[in-house]
Design a protein around this motif. Structure first.
Motif, PDB file in Angstrom:
ATOM      1  N   CYS A   1      -4.326  -4.907  -3.799  1.00  0.00           N
ATOM      2  CA  CYS A   1      -4.132  -3.624  -4.481  1.00  0.00           C
ATOM      3  C   CYS A   1      -3.068  -3.737  -5.577  1.00  0.00           C
ATOM      4  CB  CYS A   1      -3.808  -2.514  -3.492  1.00  0.00           C
ATOM      5  SG  CYS A   1      -2.265  -2.728  -2.586  1.00  0.00           S
TER       6      CYS A   1
ATOM      7  N   LEU B   1      -8.675   0.387  -1.093  1.00  0.00           N
ATOM      8  CA  LEU B   1      -7.764   1.015  -2.051  1.00  0.00           C
ATOM      9  C   LEU B   1      -7.779   0.263  -3.375  1.00  0.00           C
ATOM     10  CD1 LEU B   1      -5.611   3.248  -2.383  1.00  0.00           C
ATOM     11  CD2 LEU B   1      -3.920   1.604  -1.570  1.00  0.00           C
ATOM     12  N   ALA B   2      -7.761  -1.071  -3.295  1.00  0.00           N
ATOM     13  CA  ALA B   2      -7.798  -1.897  -4.507  1.00  0.00           C
ATOM     14  C   ALA B   2      -9.047  -1.617  -5.320  1.00  0.00           C
ATOM     15  CB  ALA B   2      -7.725  -3.377  -4.135  1.00  0.00           C
TER      16      ALA B   2
ATOM     17  N   GLU C   1      -6.561  -2.201   2.743  1.00  0.00           N
ATOM     18  CA  GLU C   1      -6.053  -2.110   1.370  1.00  0.00           C
ATOM     19  C   GLU C   1      -7.064  -2.602   0.336  1.00  0.00           C
ATOM     20  OE1 GLU C   1      -4.762  -4.510  -0.958  1.00  0.00           O
ATOM     21  OE2 GLU C   1      -5.146  -6.321   0.185  1.00  0.00           O
TER      22      GLU C   1
ATOM     23  N   VAL D   1       0.833  -1.202   0.000  1.00  0.00           N
ATOM     24  CA  VAL D   1       0.000   0.000   0.000  1.00  0.00           C
ATOM     25  C   VAL D   1       0.867   1.251   0.000  1.00  0.00           C
ATOM     26  CG1 VAL D   1      -1.531   1.383   1.452  1.00  0.00           C
ATOM     27  CG2 VAL D   1      -2.055  -1.011   1.045  1.00  0.00           C
TER      28      VAL D   1
ATOM     29  N   GLU E   1      -3.931  -3.018  -9.627  1.00  0.00           N
ATOM     30  CA  GLU E   1      -3.194  -2.085 -10.477  1.00  0.00           C
ATOM     31  C   GLU E   1      -2.810  -2.753 -11.798  1.00  0.00           C
ATOM     32  OE1 GLU E   1       0.409   1.168  -9.924  1.00  0.00           O
ATOM     33  OE2 GLU E   1       0.489  -0.695  -8.809  1.00  0.00           O
TER      34      GLU E   1
END
Length: 454
Positions: free
Chosen positions: A149, A102-103, A99, A21, A153
């Motif tokens: 995450c 965030l992902a 996280e 992260v 990406e």
């Protein structure tokens, strides 16, 4: 990603998710500070982060770590919400996420989220294998091992992101929205973290909080409390059941698994006798995910009938003099052990016991009566499990202090045609650092036993 550019973010707890992260947010232009209560020498990744110019504070939580200039706190899922910096952030109205959140914010690929008290890893693994067999591009991660995450990406819009998710991870989500969300089951677990079953269920149900009519929710029809709680979800609801027909979803009838499309049409998928998945509900849920994602029936059947299992989850270890040894160390609660015991058709020598969380194990009495021929217990809960064995009328009851002694005792009690099952019904932390360590020690014990008898 511009939403993080020049934002001040505090990452609490390192491990692999915290490091991932911090690096991700740093690449997005955030001002990141990482804090871990562990001493510097025990924290993994400190030098790597510092080489990127990311400050790392180890050994304590500074009083000024959280302040009004912080835009976001990303915490390790296992860190309790009672931790001082988390409470400070909440008091200031600063979002505290895991996280997984965030992902979901950076993912271009549609997400499949799989959660439940038991069976998450097996079901997630099945889905990944079916997708591979069917030629569907997918990345598999989350609680199963790979930080989500990082996968989010990398994954493109034409791929699937298949995520095993714990209640700890889900509790720290705000905008998270899986295209397909799965809740396998719910039984008492992690109440030292969630405190109540209501809070535990609320964390699990965050899986569906942001879904729309374009999404799908997969639910256990055999748990009416979940069905009732989720009856008004905006997502399209699919059910699975081992014991009754469902209006839309997957169910068992006359020895077959059937798929109902909700429009009155049913399709036979596979005979139960042919599948190698130890727990039927995991197979049912995986079938639904695969069907909704567009996998062909042939690929589904191929995987379900050749599935080798997952390590530490009803894992076949070896057969010694007609006795089969199974490692189910991941069974860290009574319901998981009950599932394992019921999956055994042969007489069972049961190895159990572990961390004492105040459970009385009475729910296991009807399961072990007439099925278990001997109980070998270790760990903090050994006395109460042996007491339950006595109540169940089991004559052979042994208290041991190591896994190796448990394997030796089991070998002396088991006869050809029996099963020796390590399914502890308890967490491992009273004696072992993890359930994996416990399971590996059991397997080592079995292999040494076979060598000694050769």
């Amino acid at each position: 990603m511009m939403r993080f550019h020049n934002k001040h973010v505090v990452v609490i707890g390192m491990a692999k998710s915290g490091v991932a992260v911090a690096k991700l947010l740093h690449r997005f232009g955030a001002h990141v500070v990482v804090n871990d209560k562990k001493p510097r020498e025990e924290a993994v990744g400190v030098e790597e982060l510092e080489s990127l110019g990311i400050p790392v504070i180890c050994g304590y939580h500074p009083d000024d770590l959280i302040h009004e200039g912080v835009s976001l706190v990303v915490k390790n899922p296992g860190i309790p919400y009672e931790a001082a910096p988390v409470k400070q952030a909440q008091a200031l109205g600063i979002p505290v996420v895991t996280e997984v959140e965030l992902a979901s914010q950076i993912a271009k690929a549609p997400i499949i989220g799989i959660t439940g008290s038991n069976g998450k890893t097996t079901t997630t693994t099945l889905v990944g294998l079916i997708f591979k067999e069917a030629g569907l591009d997918a990345k598999v991660g989350g609680n199963i091992g790979t930080v989500l995450c990082g996968l989010a990406e990398e994954a493109g819009p034409d791929e699937w992101l298949v995520a095993e998710l714990s209640s700890f991870q889900l509790m720290g989500t705000r905008e998270f929205r899986p295209h397909i969300g799965v809740l396998l089951n719910l039984y008492p677990a992690h109440l030292d973290y969630h405190h109540t079953m209501e809070e535990y269920l609320a964390a699990k149900l965050k899986m569906f909080a942001n879904q729309t009519a374009d999404d799908a929710a997969i639910l256990p029809y055999d748990q009416p409390e979940i069905v009732e709680k989720c009856k008004d979800l905006p997502a399209s609801i699919y059910y699975f059941s081992k014991s009754q027909e469902v209006p839309k979803g997957a169910f068992v009838k006359d020895g077959l698994i059937l798929f109902a499309d909700g429009n009155g049409n049913t399709e036979p998928i596979v005979a139960i006798a042919d599948i190698t998945v130890p727990h039927l509900d995991n197979a049912l849920a995986a079938i639904l995910v695969a069907k909704l994602a567009g996998a062909d029936k042939q690929s589904i059947v191929q995987v379900l009938t050749t599935f080798p299992g997952v390590e530490h989850r009803m894992e076949f270890v070896d057969s010694i003099r007609g006795v089969k040894y199974f490692n189910d160390s991941k069974a860290t609660n009574p319901e998981a052990a009950s599932r394992a015991l019921q999956a055994c058709k042969e007489p069972v020598v049961w190895i159990c016991g572990g961390l004492d969380r105040g459970v009385d194990f009475r729910e296991l009495l009807p399961v072990i009566q007439g099925r278990v021929k001997a109980v070998i217990a270790l760990g903090q809960t050994a006395p109460i499990l042996l007491e339950r064995a006595q109540e169940a009328g089991i004559k052979e009851r042994i208290h041991v202090d190591t896994v190796e002694k448990a394997v030796l005792a089991a070998s002396q009690l088991a006869e050809s045609g029996d099963v020796v099952l390590l399914s502890p019904a308890c967490a491992s932390w009273d004696m072992f650092p993890s359930f994996e360590t416990r399971g590996s020690m059991f397997k080592d014990g079995v292999h040494r036993l076979k060598t000694s008898l050769a």
